[in-house]
Design an enzyme around this catalytic site. Structure first.
Site, short mmCIF file in Angstrom:
data_model
loop_
_atom_site.label_atom_id
_atom_site.label_comp_id
_atom_site.label_asym_id
_atom_site.label_seq_id
_atom_site.Cartn_x
_atom_site.Cartn_y
_atom_site.Cartn_z
N LYS A 102 1.02 -1.21 -0.34
CA LYS A 102 0.27 -0.17 0.20
C LYS A 102 0.92 1.13 0.32
CE LYS A 102 -4.16 -1.95 2.20
NZ LYS A 102 -4.96 -1.11 3.56
N LYS A 145 -7.70 -10.61 -10.02
CA LYS A 145 -8.42 -10.19 -9.16
C LYS A 145 -9.43 -9.28 -9.38
CE LYS A 145 -9.20 -10.96 -4.80
NZ LYS A 145 -8.39 -11.67 -2.80
N LYS A 186 -12.40 -2.88 -7.46
CA LYS A 186 -13.18 -1.38 -8.03
C LYS A 186 -11.78 -0.18 -7.45
CE LYS A 186 -12.91 -0.79 -2.53
NZ LYS A 186 -14.22 -1.39 -1.92
#
Ligand code: TRP
Length: 329
Positions: A111, A194, A197
């Protein structure tokens, strides 16, 4: 009945991958286990910087969870920030985990690098401590998670064992369990990753609240390959296999059996789109009802908060007592 906890972040619209991969299992699990489901808005705060967003997303997610079939009388569905014990035990967990352990979390490294020029909050770094609090507060025995969360459950176990060792038996040691195989839904435009969004365009991502037209369009444009043979083979034919998996999850027929019924991609795509539209329509109708009546929604969340808080508060006190903190008299 096992005590099972799984949580979800209110970070935006729920998509088909979330639904078929996880939420379907949450719904069926509520009758087998003693389930707790947190909408973890404090976790979402680690990447939130605009006013007014998180509360709306929290209510929308709550409406989705009830719309897909979680029953507030059976499952304990609650908002994390409604239960102050999460923040309180979260701090204690921060003091029970080391800087080095947190530095080794692959999700943080991921992240952090994805946020490049963006603000990287300290909360993003200490996130696993708060997650440990979420789990330990409820004496959860099982935490169903995908591979990406296994490391967070491992660190939760380490923290719990360290705490128990330092201060005496306090926490139930949870274990990660592999959820019943939900469909692994891939992006329709990039079937090797995968569905999520976060990709730039949402052409490959079907949202739970997409209109039937939008859903059909996304399926019709799904990436397949050029040889036009309908075979179930995730390695060699990821696009086609993804459609077969989605159709299978929507209809209950095995993907291999479905493959035999098709000779053309076009028909597979439109059948897949239609099957998804028909499972989503009743969910959308319930969602519309719920979201148009916020007081009812708040009432449902309050049922969950009362049940969650009673348990969480006791565990927090147990931890404070084990440490030997001075109680307020
Ligand atoms: N970290 C989880 C995720 O992204 C969300 C989460 C927070 C969680 N607390 C939890 C999951 C407790 C399971 C149990 O996806």
């Amino acid at each position: 009945m096992a005590r099972v906890l799984s949580c979800i972040q209110p970070t935006g619209p729920v998509h088909l991958g979330n639904y078929l991969g996880a939420l379907v299992n949450w719904v069926s699990g509520q009758n087998r286990n003693d389930v707790f489901h947190g909408i973890v808005d404090l976790h979402a705060l680690t990447v939130t910087d605009k006013p007014g967003v998180i509360g709306d997303q929290t209510l929308q997610l709550a409406a989705v969870l009830f719309a897909v079939g979680l029953d507030p009388k059976v499952a304990t569905v609650f908002v994390q920030s409604h239960i102050p014990a999460h923040s309180q035990l979260g701090w204690i967990m921060e003091c029970t985990v080391s800087y080095g352990e947190l530095s080794r979390m692959t999700q943080f490294k991921d992240k952090q690098s994805k946020r490049e020029a963006e603000f990287v909050s300290a909360g993003l770094f200490t996130y696993p401590a708060l997650q440990a609090a979420d789990i330990l507060l409820y004496d959860a025995e099982e935490v169903p998670v995908g591979d990406d969360q296994k490391q967070h459950i491992e660190i939760t176990r380490d923290i719990a064992m360290r705490f128990n060792h330092r201060f005496g038996e306090t926490f139930v040691i949870p274990k990660a369990v592999t959820p019943p195989v939900g469909a692994r839904v891939m992006d329709l435009q990039d079937p090797t990753s995968k569905m999520s969004k976060s990709t730039e365009s949402d052409a490959g991502c079907v949202y739970l609240l997409d209109s039937p037209e939008a859903i059909m369009k996304k399926f019709k444009r799904a990436v397949t390959d050029s040889d036009n043979e309908v075979i179930y083979d995730r390695e060699k034919k990821p696009g086609v296999s993804n459609l077969l998996d989605i159709l299978s999850a929507s209809t209950g027929t095995a993907p291999q059996a479905l493959a035999g019924q098709y000779s053309q991609y076009g028909k597979l795509k439109s059948d897949c789109g239609e099957a998804v539209v028909s499972i989503l329509q009743p969910i959308q109708a319930r969602y519309t009802n719920l979201i148009s009546d916020p007081s009812q929604l708040h009432e449902m969340l309050s049922v969950g908060a009362i049940r969650a808080e009673a348990i969480a508060q006791k565990t927090l006190q147990r931890a404070q007592q084990a440490i030997g903190m001075t109680p307020r008299r």
